[in-house]
Design a protein around this motif. Structure first.
Motif, mmCIF file in Angstrom:
data_model
loop_
_atom_site.group_PDB
_atom_site.id
_atom_site.type_symbol
_atom_site.label_atom_id
_atom_site.label_comp_id
_atom_site.label_asym_id
_atom_site.label_seq_id
_atom_site.Cartn_x
_atom_site.Cartn_y
_atom_site.Cartn_z
ATOM 1 N N PRO A 52 5.973 2.945 5.778
ATOM 2 C CA PRO A 52 5.301 2.654 7.035
ATOM 3 C C PRO A 52 4.699 1.269 6.891
ATOM 4 O O PRO A 52 3.595 1.114 6.401
ATOM 5 C CB PRO A 52 4.227 3.716 7.118
ATOM 6 N N THR A 53 5.451 0.261 7.257
ATOM 7 C CA THR A 53 5.017 -1.087 6.956
ATOM 8 C C THR A 53 3.902 -1.520 7.892
ATOM 9 O O THR A 53 4.105 -2.244 8.842
ATOM 10 C CB THR A 53 6.190 -2.045 7.090
ATOM 11 N N ALA A 54 2.710 -1.034 7.624
ATOM 12 C CA ALA A 54 1.592 -1.376 8.486
ATOM 13 C C ALA A 54 0.971 -2.682 8.026
ATOM 14 O O ALA A 54 0.873 -2.951 6.848
ATOM 15 C CB ALA A 54 0.555 -0.275 8.451
ATOM 16 N N ARG A 55 0.576 -3.482 8.984
ATOM 17 C CA ARG A 55 -0.144 -4.706 8.670
ATOM 18 C C ARG A 55 -1.379 -4.308 7.891
ATOM 19 O O ARG A 55 -1.868 -4.962 7.010
ATOM 20 C CB ARG A 55 -0.555 -5.389 9.985
ATOM 21 N N ASP A 56 -1.816 -3.122 8.230
ATOM 22 C CA ASP A 56 -3.106 -2.690 7.810
ATOM 23 C C ASP A 56 -2.985 -1.330 7.152
ATOM 24 O O ASP A 56 -2.990 -0.320 7.821
ATOM 25 C CB ASP A 56 -3.948 -2.588 9.079
ATOM 26 N N CYS A 57 -2.847 -1.337 5.847
ATOM 27 C CA CYS A 57 -2.872 -0.071 5.140
ATOM 28 C C CYS A 57 -4.307 0.209 4.750
ATOM 29 O O CYS A 57 -4.954 -0.640 4.156
ATOM 30 C CB CYS A 57 -2.037 -0.159 3.873
ATOM 31 N N LEU A 58 -4.810 1.383 5.058
ATOM 32 C CA LEU A 58 -6.174 1.701 4.655
ATOM 33 C C LEU A 58 -6.191 2.043 3.173
ATOM 34 O O LEU A 58 -7.082 1.651 2.445
ATOM 35 C CB LEU A 58 -6.709 2.870 5.478
ATOM 36 N N VAL A 59 -5.164 2.783 2.753
ATOM 37 C CA VAL A 59 -5.087 3.139 1.342
ATOM 38 C C VAL A 59 -3.760 2.620 0.813
ATOM 39 O O VAL A 59 -2.711 2.838 1.423
ATOM 40 C CB VAL A 59 -5.155 4.668 1.145
ATOM 41 N N ARG A 60 -3.825 1.909 -0.289
ATOM 42 C CA ARG A 60 -2.620 1.360 -0.877
ATOM 43 C C ARG A 60 -2.646 1.702 -2.363
ATOM 44 O O ARG A 60 -3.560 1.318 -3.088
ATOM 45 C CB ARG A 60 -2.599 -0.140 -0.679
#
Lengths: 321, 270
Positions: A52-60
């Motif tokens: 899920p290539t989110a600009r914004d990963c909350l957890v990585r």
């Protein structure tokens, strides 16, 4: 962004028509845009759909390894949990799903790898910084974990009284609003021992959202629930996520319920990610292992029998063992 | 041949290895317990800001143990009066019964028996409570709410035990003296004036009373510390909690008796 990522969230995906009612476009946009833009990194495992290539990963999570005694629970696992979405982590019992939540919340430290939550490296945070981060996280434990010597109202008020200086009148209003959100405003005077399992979990949910966290971790929220309270919880998790702009991580092996509300699914087993993708992609996945797990087949790559010598040989062996 | 030799060395070495393993385990436990005590003490300042938590625990450990301590004290005092009377009257010294009863109670039996009673009554309850809070994820829940369970749950209980123990021991001794009085003066007709007069003359405030209170403070610390540690360190299952509860009482009792010997030697051994 917005509609362009329909490759991850096709219009006919189950969460588009949740509960038979089309959900609002705003919700769709929020969920899909956050779930789909630019979270770097690919995972070199049996991949069903791209991350899920989110600009914004909350957890990585990168290269996570964790062992319990001599048992390896995670072996260089990479996970990305997009902001604003409901991400499900599924897998058979004993694969370390709960351990994963404890690692994300810093209750356990990994043997190797990094866990970033909202940009902060959980594995190396000091106590004060960790507590600070946890104020922005809620966790729903399997048992609810309510304090048994306090009633429902005081349990929900607990984090407010601990961490804020709000006056009692305001605390009361906030608590009643949170209880209203889970439908238990009328149960405020009950003690935890008087609640059913499902109600206890809803009270715990109200407590988890008391401080308006950015993220909620759900540990097996559906286990041991009757169909009605299961349905209530399923709806609640999705509604809370969308209404309060939360990020939710649901750890579960209740495949159908979890898939019905998840935006993205990770299936983990044997310390690795076996499959990942939208519910639709996972449902279409052909790998024998994933099929067995998702469809609950008694036999397949995971055998019905625990490893043992051949039955005939075992029966003919003399001895008492 | 080689197999036999190996079996022999195994037979010799295994008990040794087990002994070493046990020793290491015990040391590791002691280390964890010490760290926990440091954590508990570190929460002291926070507790002062919430005196209510402490009051609740003084009630739990202290007030709820009042009855058992008072009743036991009375019986122990009566037995002391009876036994003391038989022995002393052989030497024609039955007027000293008061001193004997009071000294035994204040120096030894008050602190020691109270500590054993509190370990059984309140210590085991603390262990079970903490162990169950762990098993039902309440401690982890607090941790996730960014509340330190050691400061919030253990520290008030620790001070509750520490404060209650000397008070209970003093009460035990006082009621015990009444028990001795009841038997000695009431039933066996020892002179009342001699009973209390000699007691007043011979029992020293610093030497007897204060030392007794110091003892019971030490016992309070050890009993609550052991009970809390056993609960906090328990395996979070029903079996684990029940084992921890047993261990808490056994370890507390042994620790109290051992420490009593050391303290007695230091305080009265001149």
């Amino acid at each position: 962004m917005g509609r362009g990522d329909s490759e991850y969230f096709p219009a006919d995906s189950p969460w588009h028509l949740r509960d038979g009612v089309p959900i609002g476009d705003a919700t769709l946009d929020a969920a899909s845009s956050s779930a789909a833009s630019g979270c770097a990194g690919a995972v070199p495992v049996a991949t069903v759909a791209p991350l899920p290539t989110a600009r914004d990963c909350l957890v990585r999570i990168r290269g996570l390894s964790f062992s319990h005694g001599s048992r390896k629970i995670f072996d260089r696992v990479d996970l990305d949990l997009p902001r604003g979405a409901v991400t499900a982590v599924m897998g058979p019992s004993g694969t370390g799903k709960t351990t994963l939540l404890r690692l994300i919340s810093g209750q356990l430290r990994p043997d190797a790898g990094t866990i970033e939550v909202d940009g902060e490296p959980v594995q190396s945070l000091g106590r004060a910084a960790l507590y600070n981060l946890r104020r922005r996280m809620g966790m729903l434990f399997q048992s609810g974990a309510l304090l048994t010597d306090l009633n429902v109202f005081d349990n929900v008020a607990y984090p407010l009284r601990e961490h804020t200086d709000l006056n009692p009148a305001l605390v009361r209003k906030l608590v009643l609003l949170k209880l209203e959100a889970v439908g238990l405003r009328g149960a405020r005077d009950l003690m935890p021992s008087e609640l059913s399992g499902g109600m206890a979990r809803r009270v715990a949910l109200a407590r988890a959202i008391a401080l308006d966290p950015m993220m909620i971790l759900y540990d097996e929220p559906f286990t041991g629930q009757d169909p009605i309270s299961m349905g209530v919880l399923v709806t609640l998790i999705r509604q809370l996520n969308d209404a309060s702009h939360l990020t939710s991580i649901v750890v579960s092996h209740d495949v159908r319920e979890t898939a019905s509300i998840a935006d993205f699914i990770y299936v983990i087993a044997g310390g690795r990610v076996m499959a990942q993708g939208t519910p639709v992609a996972i449902t279409a996945e052909r790998s024998a292992w994933v099929r067995q797990f998702m469809d609950g087949l008694p036999n397949g790559p995971v055998h019905f029998h625990y490893p043992a010598p051949a039955l005939a040989a075992d029966l003919l062996t003399r001895g008492l063992g | 041949m080689a197999r036999r030799a190996r079996a022999l060395t195994d037979g010799l070495l295994n008990p040794l290895a087990r002994l070493g393993q046990r020793g290491l385990k015990a040391l590791a436990g002691l280390g964890r317990a010490s760290l926990l005590l440091v954590g508990i003490l570190a929460g002291s300042a926070q507790m002062l800001r919430r005196p209510r938590l402490l009051l609740a625990q003084v009630y739990n450990v202290g007030v709820l143990s009042l009855l058992i301590v008072a009743v036991s004290g009375f019986f122990v005092g009566m037995v002391l009066g009876l036994q003391g009377f038989y022995v002393l009257s052989q030497f024609g010294a039955k007027e000293s019964l008061g001193v004997m009863v009071a000294a035994s109670l204040v120096r030894e039996l008050g602190p020691v028996v109270t500590a054993l009673l509190v370990a059984g009554r309140a210590g085991s309850a603390l262990t079970a409570e903490i162990g169950l809070m762990k098993a039902t994820e309440q401690l982890a829940g607090l941790e996730m709410m960014a509340v330190d369970p050691v400061h919030r749950i253990l520290t008030p209980r620790f001070y509750g035990g520490l404060i209650s123990m000397p008070l209970l021991a003093v009460l035990f001794s006082a009621v015990g003296v009444l028990g001795g009085y009841f038997v000695g003066v009431g039933l066996l007709a020892v002179d009342e004036g001699a009973f209390f007069g000699q007691m007043q003359a011979k029992i020293d405030f610093r030497e007897d009373l204060v030392n007794g209170v110091i003892k019971s403070l030490a016992f309070g610390l050890v009993v609550t510390w052991i009970s809390l540690f056993q609960g906090y360190d328990a395996t979070p299952t029903s079996e684990g909690v029940s084992r921890a509860t047993t261990r808490a009482v056994v370890h507390s009792a042994l620790a109290v008796l051992a420490i009593d010997f050391v303290l007695t030697a230091l305080m009265f051994g001149k």
